[in-house]
Design a protein around this motif. Structure first.
Motif, PDB file in Angstrom:
ATOM      1  N   GLN A 224       9.161  10.761  -6.211  1.00 46.03           N
ATOM      2  CA  GLN A 224       7.963  11.282  -6.883  1.00 46.03           C
ATOM      3  C   GLN A 224       7.372  12.427  -6.088  1.00 46.03           C
ATOM      4  O   GLN A 224       6.942  13.425  -6.640  1.00 46.03           O
ATOM      5  N   PHE A 225       7.361  12.230  -4.782  1.00 47.58           N
ATOM      6  CA  PHE A 225       6.826  13.281  -3.912  1.00 47.58           C
ATOM      7  C   PHE A 225       7.615  14.575  -4.107  1.00 47.58           C
ATOM      8  O   PHE A 225       7.049  15.647  -4.296  1.00 47.58           O
TER       9      PHE A 225
ATOM     10  N   GLN B  38      -3.434  14.001   6.165  1.00 47.31           N
ATOM     11  CA  GLN B  38      -2.433  14.761   6.932  1.00 47.31           C
ATOM     12  C   GLN B  38      -2.237  16.143   6.328  1.00 47.31           C
ATOM     13  O   GLN B  38      -2.126  17.135   7.041  1.00 47.31           O
TER      14      GLN B  38
ATOM     15  N   SER C 123      11.873   5.535  -4.271  1.00 49.72           N
ATOM     16  CA  SER C 123      11.284   6.034  -5.517  1.00 49.72           C
ATOM     17  C   SER C 123       9.984   6.787  -5.248  1.00 49.72           C
ATOM     18  O   SER C 123       9.672   7.738  -5.949  1.00 49.72           O
ATOM     19  N   LEU C 124       9.254   6.360  -4.237  1.00 51.18           N
ATOM     20  CA  LEU C 124       8.034   7.103  -3.917  1.00 51.18           C
ATOM     21  C   LEU C 124       8.378   8.503  -3.412  1.00 51.18           C
ATOM     22  O   LEU C 124       7.741   9.482  -3.778  1.00 51.18           O
TER      23      LEU C 124
ATOM     24  N   ASP D 181       0.852  -1.180   0.000  1.00 54.13           N
ATOM     25  CA  ASP D 181       0.000   0.000   0.000  1.00 54.13           C
ATOM     26  C   ASP D 181       0.898   1.244   0.000  1.00 54.13           C
ATOM     27  O   ASP D 181       1.514   1.577   1.001  1.00 54.13           O
ATOM     28  N   THR D 182       0.962   1.897  -1.149  1.00 53.24           N
ATOM     29  CA  THR D 182       1.908   3.006  -1.277  1.00 53.24           C
ATOM     30  C   THR D 182       1.550   4.176  -0.376  1.00 53.24           C
ATOM     31  O   THR D 182       2.413   4.919   0.047  1.00 53.24           O
ATOM     32  N   ASP D 183       0.265   4.318  -0.109  1.00 54.15           N
ATOM     33  CA  ASP D 183      -0.133   5.414   0.774  1.00 54.15           C
ATOM     34  C   ASP D 183       0.460   5.229   2.170  1.00 54.15           C
ATOM     35  O   ASP D 183       0.919   6.172   2.801  1.00 54.15           O
TER      36      ASP D 183
ATOM     37  N   VAL E  33      11.863   0.966  -2.742  1.00 57.01           N
ATOM     38  CA  VAL E  33      10.460   1.297  -3.005  1.00 57.01           C
ATOM     39  C   VAL E  33      10.125   2.647  -2.377  1.00 57.01           C
ATOM     40  O   VAL E  33       9.545   3.529  -3.009  1.00 57.01           O
TER      41      VAL E  33
ATOM     42  N   THR F 204       1.732   2.135  -6.984  1.00 59.01           N
ATOM     43  CA  THR F 204       0.393   2.431  -6.479  1.00 59.01           C
ATOM     44  C   THR F 204      -0.692   1.765  -7.317  1.00 59.01           C
ATOM     45  O   THR F 204      -1.610   1.149  -6.786  1.00 59.01           O
TER      46      THR F 204
ATOM     47  N   LEU G  15      -1.889  10.182   3.852  1.00 65.55           N
ATOM     48  CA  LEU G  15      -1.010  11.280   3.483  1.00 65.55           C
ATOM     49  C   LEU G  15      -1.831  12.525   3.150  1.00 65.55           C
ATOM     50  O   LEU G  15      -1.523  13.633   3.596  1.00 65.55           O
TER      51      LEU G  15
ATOM     52  N   TYR H 236      -1.084  -1.836  -6.599  1.00 67.73           N
ATOM     53  CA  TYR H 236      -1.815  -2.076  -5.350  1.00 67.73           C
ATOM     54  C   TYR H 236      -3.315  -2.000  -5.607  1.00 67.73           C
ATOM     55  O   TYR H 236      -4.079  -2.853  -5.180  1.00 67.73           O
TER      56      TYR H 236
ATOM     57  N   GLU I  19       8.870   5.074 -12.973  1.00 74.70           N
ATOM     58  CA  GLU I  19       9.034   5.764 -11.698  1.00 74.70           C
ATOM     59  C   GLU I  19       9.073   4.812 -10.518  1.00 74.70           C
ATOM     60  O   GLU I  19       9.214   5.242  -9.380  1.00 74.70           O
ATOM     61  N   ASN I  20       8.911   3.521 -10.793  1.00 77.89           N
ATOM     62  CA  ASN I  20       8.929   2.526  -9.731  1.00 77.89           C
ATOM     63  C   ASN I  20       7.909   2.832  -8.645  1.00 77.89           C
ATOM     64  O   ASN I  20       8.121   2.594  -7.468  1.00 77.89           O
TER      65      ASN I  20
ATOM     66  N   TYR J  46       4.099   6.114   1.981  1.00 78.22           N
ATOM     67  CA  TYR J  46       4.226   7.575   2.016  1.00 78.22           C
ATOM     68  C   TYR J  46       4.074   8.098   3.438  1.00 78.22           C
ATOM     69  O   TYR J  46       4.830   8.953   3.891  1.00 78.22           O
ATOM     70  N   THR J  47       3.079   7.588   4.126  1.00 75.55           N
ATOM     71  CA  THR J  47       2.811   8.073   5.471  1.00 75.55           C
ATOM     72  C   THR J  47       4.026   7.870   6.365  1.00 75.55           C
ATOM     73  O   THR J  47       4.434   8.773   7.097  1.00 75.55           O
TER      74      THR J  47
END
Lengths: 796, 597
Positions: free
Chosen positions: A575-576, B123, A571-572, A539-541, A568, B170, B120, B173, B166-167, A544-545
């Motif tokens: 992007q951020f 937040q 790379s996230l 879960d990418t979210d 992982v 998301t 996120l 998932y 971009e690897n 991120y958190t």
């Protein structure tokens, strides 16, 4: 005899059942505060004389979820669980400081509220003790002088109102207003009220006046239901008022108990003068608590009455009789049975017996009735067994919780209203886990509402024990395993709350849902572990958190190092940064020695800038590309710098826009402008391939209609793209004329191509023109083809 | 309204209805009149689930597009933001809410995150100090959207870019979550096959998620027998080739977005007598294209060269049907004729539309440019001269043809040659930069990262082996009555679909060598079914999921396989997005623009 505890008043029977003998060793209830929760709930007792450390207790009461509230004089409300452990406290506001004189606890669906009265005759209300928002109610005029005689809380439809009596006036008080109310149908002589009481569901209200009258009506004081005069008028009395489907009754106490059934008043008898009693209103009756006994008084349900009434001929009664005779092996059984069957009432009889069993407390009586039902049932072919089975199951549960070791005197009616869920919760609160689990299994409740739910509570209790972490974690996992609906993270959260982070982490390891693990791990400041779990979940979210959390918690260097270990997350985060923090991105690439990306970054950056700065940025890109051993990109970028500089110069000289055009377009524009010298220079400097340059030049010249220059150019050397290209360019230009094209081609000695075009067009003039230029001897085959085409064209 | 979703073996309307129900429930949770503020990107996908009428029934009175600044005035009680969980969007929302608060409006705010809530983002809203202003914060799980009777799409445009460039996984998932939803509705899929890194990742997540729900066994008889997960980068070649089916060509030329194509209006003017030569409409004609339209369902997957014959045959049938009226003598006959009229008229207008579209397409497919381009593509696919600079590409660059066309060709050459020699690659790159501008250096870099362009390493070019083993090129292709999937590209059989075909018969074990040449691992997983749900069935249903996009021609090929009698397998297709070479390359481009001064 089953009827021995029945009391008859002229309309119906009531009966009193002994529930428990009270084992508490106290002289009397006079000097105690007593509170008992409805639905067979626990009883709380507090000696008035006991001096509390934190203050004097004004009143006590139970919440809907079996917590005990102790309201103190200073406005503090202490909350205890059912086992007497202190949980928390809250305050009723500064207003109440050391001046609370009275307090009332009231309930509504799923909520419990507290109302207090201060010395200054001011009311404050908390409608939900879990939310603790305090409402100061408006002042009531004249209370200071005429005093307050009695008051009560009405909590209905999410609204909370107070009804209070002061002298001969009745007031209704809500959040923002105080209204004086005239009670309809009341004796005009009434000058004060001794007491008032609201019904169990707050729908009705009873008032006891100084004239010895009881007024009953709806709780909005608009519709009177009953008005009566009591013979006795005692100043102090307690009324308990309840409404069930069939009866309403207020009760006064000391020395006599006053009951009221429907339209009839019943004096149930004198109690021992020395004994104080406390009454608990229930859904279907009243619990009477004395210093030695605990009894339940209720109306005899219609079904029981029909079956057990002497000489009853109801089908249920006959069936019971039939079964008794059957057991005696007497033929009378058949007679009774026939009597029921002849009226086609056997199903009713069975149902009556089942129903009646539910109302009985004694297991023996229950068994007797159920056996009779089962007996009757065997003579029926399509009677659904469901009712019978459910009743057997549920009675077993009720008998189990009525046992004195559990002490929950629930009636069947109360149980149906309360639901199994709540019963299980209550057992769980009492830490009667094994019983609760047995009940869940016995009643076949779905796992996540039943067994899992109980186990979770057990585990939450377990983590508070003093055993070593490993043992507890092991014990919990042993018992819970992979039971569906178990949330290990909730248990872990509890462990953490109890100050056992290590245990919490061990427990979290059993949690299958990473999504559940991460927030708690963050709360416990285990960022690294949380990151692992988040990545595992996909879960990418979540990732991120955690990354954002780590970013705030760690210094930059450590943060980057951590990211580096988790591609992982890295790379996230990139992007951020791309969207949110460009500068960080650069640092990130620098940290990783990622020259290629760094170069790309500079290229990207350069486009945000004016030409001068852009060149500088691009120069950085060149360096980075070189470091990344990307020779092509480095060279291309160098060329771009060169081009930019050139364009800039041109722009300054000619005042025309050249910057931001590609090399190709720049040359094209230059040719259009007629700056052949510059164009030629770029062609050479940038090593534009001949082919493309020819295309470029002829299209530009064609667009410009510069045929002279075009012809000159075509003859400068042999075309690397052939001459068809010229034709194509011509054909899209405005000056379209095949004769021109043909003569042009022939001027280049491209006779063959010209011939092809002429033959294709089948135009006599064209063919003649080409033929005239052909060398008859050397181009023999060509001449033949042309002649053939010409004769074809002639025929047309 | 969406009956075409329920025609197939798997009733996808169940999924759509579930989605609609959830939407209605959310809207009802915000009692009173409402205005929806849309993240513009979502309107297309939502259109596949619910029309405006549904929203209207639930008191949606206004709709706005999300924009920075303050909200347009609207006399409504609720403002609902329908948005993707993106930080940029949160900032815009925060601005909207703050300006409302400043104006002291008494509106209730709600957020609906599509497809998933995000800690996120919440937040971020909290940092902006507006989180408390929202009464409802909810998620609308919209992973797989029913697109047609056998087609599901996540409508996630950037999925390929995110995954392979971009690897950022998301979208994978979400794909896994979507598959879990699908399994909840249609039963556990007992067999999972896959090829590629992303496929492996999705399968892992699925198995993991299944463990999370351990204990709550799904008691539905499985509808799908097999799930095949395919990475788009296993087959980079297919999307680059020009699709030659009818639907594929509509997409290549005009583009189909969210089931709609926008076509030039000239051809669609209704010819009425007496008003010839009136002013031409300037708005493009918007046509919905799906299997609800009988004629379209019949011709969409045909090779374009076979479409003309069908259309003319249809025209004859329809005009014959209209002629019937002369034969109708009795009242009963006339009545019957009249009752068929609406259907006939619909058929006639459908025929008129498609005849117009076919004419439009034909103008293009018969052009020299189209032919030249196709010839080069086919040369590459058959392995002719893939190792040197191609003169056609050179000429196209010199004439500054559209960049994407060039990129498609160069990438294709690179893929068919297992990478280009340094000299060739550099030459192309340099030509592109000089002609189209230096700013495309990042795009070229992206294409290299994604493996579409690459430098040939010492390894041997394995494309010919792959082509021969998988029979990717068929010389004797029959466009009219196809006997092989290669008809969709008039000779080239899409690699991805071949993999699916071989999986069924004779099995992947027969092509181990080739599978090893293709990127990423290949795998097989089994999911335990509760006892009693095993079934023996003749006809198997396979769900094939393209991670990174699927083309209409590939879909056509799979539908062709579904129809083959000896195949015995029916395919339901799922994808992150429906793509073609152009939209795909576009998603990989980085646009650099200088500031306007």
């Amino acid at each position: 005899l089953l009827q021995q505890n029945w009391n008859w008043n002229s309309l119906l029977f009531s009966r009193k059942t002994d529930l428990y003998e009270m084992g508490w060793n106290i002289g009397g209830l006079r000097d105690c505060l007593i509170a008992a929760a409805p639905y067979g709930g626990p009883i709380g007792k507090c000696d008035k004389s006991y001096v509390w450390k934190s203050g004097i207790v004004v009143d006590i009461g139970w919440t809907v979820s079996d917590y005990l509230l102790c309201i103190q004089e200073n406005g503090t409300v202490l909350i205890y669980d059912i086992l007497g452990n202190y949980c928390r406290h809250f305050n009723m506001g500064s207003e109440s400081q050391n001046s609370v004189t009275e307090a009332k606890v009231f309930h509504s669906a799923y909520r419990t509220g507290v109302a207090i009265l201060t010395k200054a005759y001011r009311f404050s209300v908390v409608t939900n003790i879990d939310d603790q928002k305090i409402w100061r109610l408006p002042d009531v005029p004249g209370l200071q002088t005429s005093g307050l005689s009695c008051w009560t809380v009405i909590s209905q439809d999410r609204q909370t109102k107070l009804v209070l009596a002061s002298g001969r006036n009745i007031y209704v008080l809500d959040n923002d207003s105080c209204t004086s109310v005239t009670v309809p149908g009341l004796d005009p002589d009434v000058s004060s009220y001794f007491h008032m009481s609201a019904s169990f569901n707050y729908k009705y209200l009873a008032l006891y006046t100084n004239t010895g009258c009881i007024w009953m009506g709806t709780s909005n004081l608009k519709v009177p239901l009953k008005y009566m005069i009591l013979k006795c008028s005692y100043y102090s009395c307690i009324m308990v008022f309840k409404i069930s489907s069939r009866c309403r009754r207020p009760r006064s106490q000391q020395p006599s108990v006053v009951l009221m059934w429907d339209r009839l008043l019943l004096v149930a008898g004198k109690n021992n003068e020395n004994d104080e009693l406390y009454l608990v209103p229930e859904l279907d009756g009243v619990r009477i608590i004395g210093s030695k006994s605990h009894e339940f008084l209720h109306e005899v349900p219609a079904t029981c009455e029909e079956i057990f009434k002497i000489a009853s001929m109801a089908p249920g009664a006959l069936l019971l009789e039939a079964h008794k005779e059957y057991k005696k092996e007497s033929q009378k059984a058949d007679e009774y049975l026939r009597e029921i069957k002849d009226q086609n009432l056997l199903p009713t009889a069975v149902e009556q017996c089942i129903e009646a069993a539910g109302f009985e407390c004694e297991p023996e009586t229950q068994k007797m009735l159920l056996r009779a039902a089962s007996f009757g049932k065997s003579f029926l072919s399509n009677f659904s067994p469901e009712k019978f089975v459910t009743m057997c199951r549920e009675l077993r549960v009720l008998n189990a919780v009525r046992d004195y070791t559990v002490g929950m005197p629930l009636t069947y009616v109360q149980f149906s209203q309360l639901t199994v869920q709540v019963l299980i919760d209550r057992l769980v609160f009492r830490r009667l886990y094994p019983l609760a689990i047995e009940i869940c299994k016995h009643l076949k409740i779905r796992e996540f509402q039943g067994v899992s739910h109980v186990l979770k509570h057990w585990a939450c209790f377990k983590v508070q024990q003093k055993d070593p972490d490993e043992d507890i974690a092991h014990a919990i996992n042993q018992k819970l395993g992979d039971t569906a609906g178990i949330s290990y993270s909730e248990i872990a959260a509890k462990a953490y709350e109890c100050g056992r982070p290590e245990l919490a982490i061990m427990l979290l390891d059993f949690e299958p849902q990473s999504g559940e693990q991460v927030p708690l791990l963050l709360k416990m400041k285990r960022g690294q572990l949380a990151l692992n779990k988040a990545i595992e979940s996909g879960d990418t979210d979540l990732v991120y958190t955690v990354v954002m959390y780590l970013k705030n918690e760690m210094n930059r260097r450590d943060f980057f190092l951590t990211l580096r270990k988790h591609p992982v997350a890295l790379s996230l985060y990139r992007q951020f940064c791309k969207h949110q923090e460009q500068d960080t991105l650069k640092d990130l690439y620098n940290q990783e020695d990622d020259h290629q990306e760094l170069a790309n970054f500079y290229v990207q950056e350069s486009y945000q800038e004016k030409v001068e700065v852009r060149v500088a940025e691009l120069q950085k890109a060149v360096d980075e590309y070189s470091k990344a051993r990307n020779e092509f990109a480095a060279k291309a970028t160098e060329e771009q710098i060169k081009l930019l500089k050139f364009q800039r110069k041109l722009q300054d000289e000619t005042d025309k826009p050249y910057v931001d055009h590609s090399l190709h377009d720049t040359v094209y524009n230059l040719l259009l402008e007629g700056s052949h010298r510059h164009a030629e220079q770029l062609y050479k400097d940038f090593k534009i391939p001949d082919k493309r340059y020819w295309w470029l030049k002829i299209s530009a010249l064609a667009e410009k209609n510069d045929w002279e220059e075009l012809e000159k150019f075509s003859k400068s050397k042999k075309s690397p793209i052939g001459y068809l290209a010229f034709v194509e360019v011509f054909s899209i230009s405005e000056q379209f004329n095949y004769l021109i094209i043909l003569s042009f081609l022939m001027s280049l000695r491209e006779v063959e191509q010209a011939a092809d075009i002429a033959i294709e067009r089948k135009n006599e003039n064209d063919l003649n023109l080409v033929l005239s230029r052909c060398n008859q001897s050397t181009d023999r085959s060509l001449v033949e083809r042309l002649n053939k085409a010409r004769s074809g064209a002639n025929k047309k | 309204m969406a009956a075409h979703l329920s025609y197939g073996r798997v009733n996808l309307n169940v999924l759509r209805e579930a989605a609609r129900k959830e939407l209605r429930e959310f809207l009802d949770r915000c009692a009173g009149s409402k205005a929806i503020v849309w993240d513009e990107y979502l309107t297309g996908p939502f259109g596949l689930i619910a029309q405006y009428s549904l929203l209207k029934e639930h008191e949606v009175e206004k709709m706005f597009t999300l924009k920075p600044g303050s909200l347009p005035p609207a006399d409504v009680k609720n403002i609902i933001f329908f948005v993707r969980p993106k930080l940029e969007i949160m900032d815009i929302i925060a601005g909207n809410v703050k300006s409302e608060v400043k104006q002291r409006s008494h509106r209730d705010f709600h957020i609906l995150f599509v497809p998933r809530r995000s800690l996120l983002c919440e937040q971020r809203l909290e940092e902006q100090g507006v989180l408390g202003s929202f009464i409802n914060i909810d998620q609308y799980i919209l992973d797989l959207i029913p697109y047609d009777g056998d087609l599901l799409s996540m409508e996630s445009e950037s999925a390929f870019r995110e995954c392979y460039l971009e690897n950022d996984q998301t979208s994978l998932y979400h794909a896994a979550k979507g598959l879990m939803t699908l399994q909840a509705l249609y039963g556990t899929i007992p067999q999972i096959y896959g090829k590629g890194e992303c496929a492996r990742h999705v399968a892992n997540m699925m198995l993991r998620m299944k463990r999370e729900f351990a204990g709550s066994q799904n008691q539905i008889l499985p509808v799908f027998d097999t799930l095949l997960l395919l990475d788009r980068n296993v087959d980079l070649l297919t999307p680059l080739a020009t699709q030659l089916t009818y639907e594929g060509l509509i997409d290549e030329i005009y583009g189909i977005t969210n089931g709609y194509a926008k076509l030039p209006p000239e051809k669609f003017i209704q010819k009425k007598q007496g008003e010839g030569g009136k002013d031409l409409p300037t708005e493009p004609k918007k046509l919905q294209l799906n299997s609800a339209e009988e004629l379209y369902a019949e011709i969409r997957d045909k090779n374009f060269n076979a479409v003309g014959a069908v259309l003319s045959k249809k025209a004859k049938i329809i005009s014959a049907a209209f002629e019937e009226r002369h034969n109708a003598k009795t009242v009963g006959e006339i009545k019957q004729f009249v009752s068929q009229l609406p259907h006939m008229q619909a058929a006639r207008s459908s025929l008129a539309n498609h005849t117009s579209i076919a004419e439009l397409i034909k103008d293009i497919t018969t052009s020299e440019a189209f032919f030249d381009n196709l010839t080069v593509e086919q040369e590459f696919m058959t392995g002719v001269d893939t190792d040197k600079v191609n003169t056609y590409i050179e000429d196209c660059i010199a004439q500054k043809d559209p960049l994407i066309k060039i990129l498609r060709l160069v990438c294709m050459q690179s893929v068919c040659n297992n990478g280009l020699k340094q000299k060739v690659l550099d030459y192309y790159k340099r030509e592109i930069l000089q002609t189209y501008g230096y700013e495309h250096i990042l795009t070229l870099n992206n294409l290299e990262k994604a493996g579409l362009l690459k430098l040939q390493t010492n390894a041997r070019n394995n494309y010919p082996t792959i082509r021969k083993t998988l029979k990717l090129w068929m010389d004797d292709v029959n466009e009219q009555n196809p006997n092989d999937i290669s008809y969709v590209y008039s000779g080239y059989a899409p690699l991805s679909v071949r993999l699916a075909q071989i999986l069924v018969r004779p099995g992947w074990r027969s092509i181990e060598e080739v599978l090893k040449m293709l990127p990423g691992p290949h795998f097989e997983e089994r999911q335990q079914l509760p006892s009693g749900l095993h079934k023996k069935r003749e006809n198997r249903t396979t769900l094939i999921f393209f991670l990174g996009g699927v083309t209409y021609a590939e879909i056509a090929a799979l539908r062709f396989l579904s129809q083959m009698e000896e195949g015995g397998t029916e395919y339901i297709i799922a994808s992150t997005k429906l793509i073609n070479g152009t939209s795909w390359i576009k998603s990989l481009m980085d646009k650099l623009e200088a500031p306007p001064f």
